[in-house]
Design an enzyme around this catalytic site. Structure first.
Site, PDB file in Angstrom:
ATOM      1  N   ARG A 251       0.837  -1.408  -0.056  1.00  0.00           N
ATOM      2  CA  ARG A 251       0.023   0.001   0.035  1.00  0.00           C
ATOM      3  C   ARG A 251       0.735   1.254   0.062  1.00  0.00           C
ATOM      4  O   ARG A 251       0.672   2.121  -0.702  1.00  0.00           O
ATOM      5  CB  ARG A 251      -0.967   0.030   1.193  1.00  0.00           C
ATOM      6  CG  ARG A 251      -1.489   1.162   1.327  1.00  0.00           C
ATOM      7  CD  ARG A 251      -3.133   1.028   2.251  1.00  0.00           C
ATOM      8  NE  ARG A 251      -2.962   0.374   3.305  1.00  0.00           N
ATOM      9  CZ  ARG A 251      -2.188   0.573   4.485  1.00  0.00           C
ATOM     10  NH1 ARG A 251      -1.623   1.706   4.341  1.00  0.00           N
ATOM     11  NH2 ARG A 251      -2.305  -0.484   5.326  1.00  0.00           N
TER      12      ARG A 251
ATOM     13  N   LYS B 205      -8.704   7.522 -19.090  1.00  0.00           N
ATOM     14  CA  LYS B 205      -8.826   8.129 -20.228  1.00  0.00           C
ATOM     15  C   LYS B 205      -7.757   8.124 -21.270  1.00  0.00           C
ATOM     16  O   LYS B 205      -7.242   6.872 -21.494  1.00  0.00           O
ATOM     17  CB  LYS B 205      -9.559   9.573 -20.044  1.00  0.00           C
ATOM     18  CG  LYS B 205     -10.245   9.755 -18.880  1.00  0.00           C
ATOM     19  CD  LYS B 205     -11.752   8.911 -19.275  1.00  0.00           C
ATOM     20  CE  LYS B 205     -12.711   8.555 -17.987  1.00  0.00           C
ATOM     21  NZ  LYS B 205     -13.004  10.094 -17.375  1.00  0.00           N
TER      22      LYS B 205
END
Ligand SMILES: *Cc1c(COP(=O)(O)O)cnc(C)c1O
Length: 396
Positions: free
Chosen positions: A52, A201
């Site tokens: 993490r 995107k």
């Protein structure tokens, strides 16, 4: 990463991760599918403890992102929304933000439905209007959040002017750079403090990986975001980090094609009798044309247009074949979106009407297919839609 700065951005993109792997010399930096890392001895670390906090594959991506955006630190997140949530967590009870009016629907929802519960408020203004900015500033205002161009109406904000104004008032400037990517626009070079991306995107570019990126300037701000990124835990996994880097290697080629296709199709639409308006900053009569040219080296591959009659929308979406009716943007495949009912459905009707996201507006994320095929598909669908709606009337 100084070692790369002598190369142009196309070269740096193509070579992401390719000189980082010291053990085998693998050209593509490998996927370290590991969450825990052995310590050599008490008090010593390889630099990796627990995934993490940091993972080797994610680290290569984060360093590349920081370098491409001319920032000091990069953070890879599980989505664009996760990146935005982490950045907004810089603020707390009683803080106020000034935000672009024509905003990504998910960002509006995050601010109004979630951040509001933690006492963070926002005022939505035309961020290109310094008078409006000044009027909306309060003693508790902490930051300005900009999208430029905005989606779907492609409004352009002068990043340098807003950053200068924000700096004078001790506010942070945060820019969502999803639509242009660092290939065309680097907000940190223009004075912004934080850049956020939906890497889902253009950066990923293939409609196959969900990811977000944050790039920060300055040691203190970078440390604050590093703390939030690790504490909140919405980090990007190693396989998705690899997938995103793979996409980014071809960013330059893709952006050039997206831009040239979108420019040709926008010009074609201007000549079509069923089209009322085209919103694309590459067109010289767009109100943001000059600022866009000043601060960016190119144009995004998405634009919006309004048809003359809302009744054309349904048959148009039914007749497109090559272009898919779907709600994303920035991928190699062309997608058409109907913002009023899809991406912007969470924005209240009166705000949508005020900025012009009405039921005649369509958004087109132009892919990298051949421009002739795209024009034929869209032109054919527009003609068929007009024929269906007006044809009957004419024959009466
Ligand atoms: C898609 C998008 C987001 C949200 O990103 P996700 O990766 O979908 O979570 C934020 N800002 C803009 C401008 C976007 O287009």
């Amino acid at each position: 990463m100084d070692k790369n700065t002598r190369f142009k951005i196309e070269s740096r993109l193509a070579q992401i991760g390719s000189i980082e792997e010291p053990v085998t010399g693998a050209i593509n930096f490998p996927i370290y599918q590991a969450t825990a890392f052995r310590h050599p001895q008490l008090g010593k670390s390889t630099g990796f403890d627990y995934a993490r906090t940091q993972n080797p594959t994610r680290k290569v991506l984060e360093e590349a992102a920081a370098e491409l955006e001319s920032g000091d630190a990069g953070f890879a997140c599980s989505s664009g929304m996760a990146a935005l949530q982490i950045v907004f967590t810089l603020f707390g009870q009683g803080d106020h933000l000034i935000v672009s009016l024509d905003l990504y629907g998910g960002t509006y929802r995050l601010l109004e439905r979630i951040l509001s519960k933690f006492g963070v408020s926002a005022t939505y203004v035309d961020t290109n209007n310094l008078d409006e900015l000044e009027q909306s500033r309060r003693p508790n205002t902490k930051a300005v959040f900009i999208e430029t161009p905005t989606n779907p109406l492609m409004m352009i904000t002068d990043i340098e002017a807003v950053s200068n104004w924000a700096q004078r008032h001790n506010l942070l400037t945060i820019v969502d750079n999803t639509l242009l990517t660092p290939f065309f626009q680097r907000p940190l070079e223009l004075g912004a403090d934080i850049v956020v991306h939906s890497a889902t995107k253009y950066l990923g570019g293939h409609n196959d990986v969900l990811a977000g990126l944050i790039v920060t300037k300055g040691t203190e701000l970078s440390a604050e975001i590093a703390f939030l990124h690790n504490s909140i835990g919405a980090v990007l996994g190693p396989t998705d980090s690899y997938q995103l880097m793979r996409g980014m290697k071809t960013l330059a080629l893709r952006m050039e094609r997206h831009e040239s296709n979108a420019t040709a199709i926008a010009k074609f639409l201007l000549t079509h009798s069923a089209v009322a308006e085209v919103f694309y900053p590459a067109l010289p009569d767009h109100p943001g044309y000059e600022i866009q040219n000043k601060q960016s080296s190119g144009n995004t591959g998405i634009f919006s247009f309004k048809v003359k009659d809302a009744r054309y929308v349904e048959p148009l979406l039914r007749h497109i074949r090559l272009i898919a009716f779907a709600e994303s943007l920035g991928g190699v495949e062309s997608l058409m979106t109907y913002p009023a009912v899809q991406t912007h459905a969470d924005i209240p009707e009166e705000i949508r009407q005020a900025v012009g996201v009405d039921d005649r507006l369509l958004r087109f994320s132009v892919g990298i297919e051949h421009v002739d095929d795209l024009i034929a598909d869209l032109g054919g669908a527009l003609d068929a839609a007009v024929e269906e709606i007006e044809g009957g009337a004419k024959h009466e």
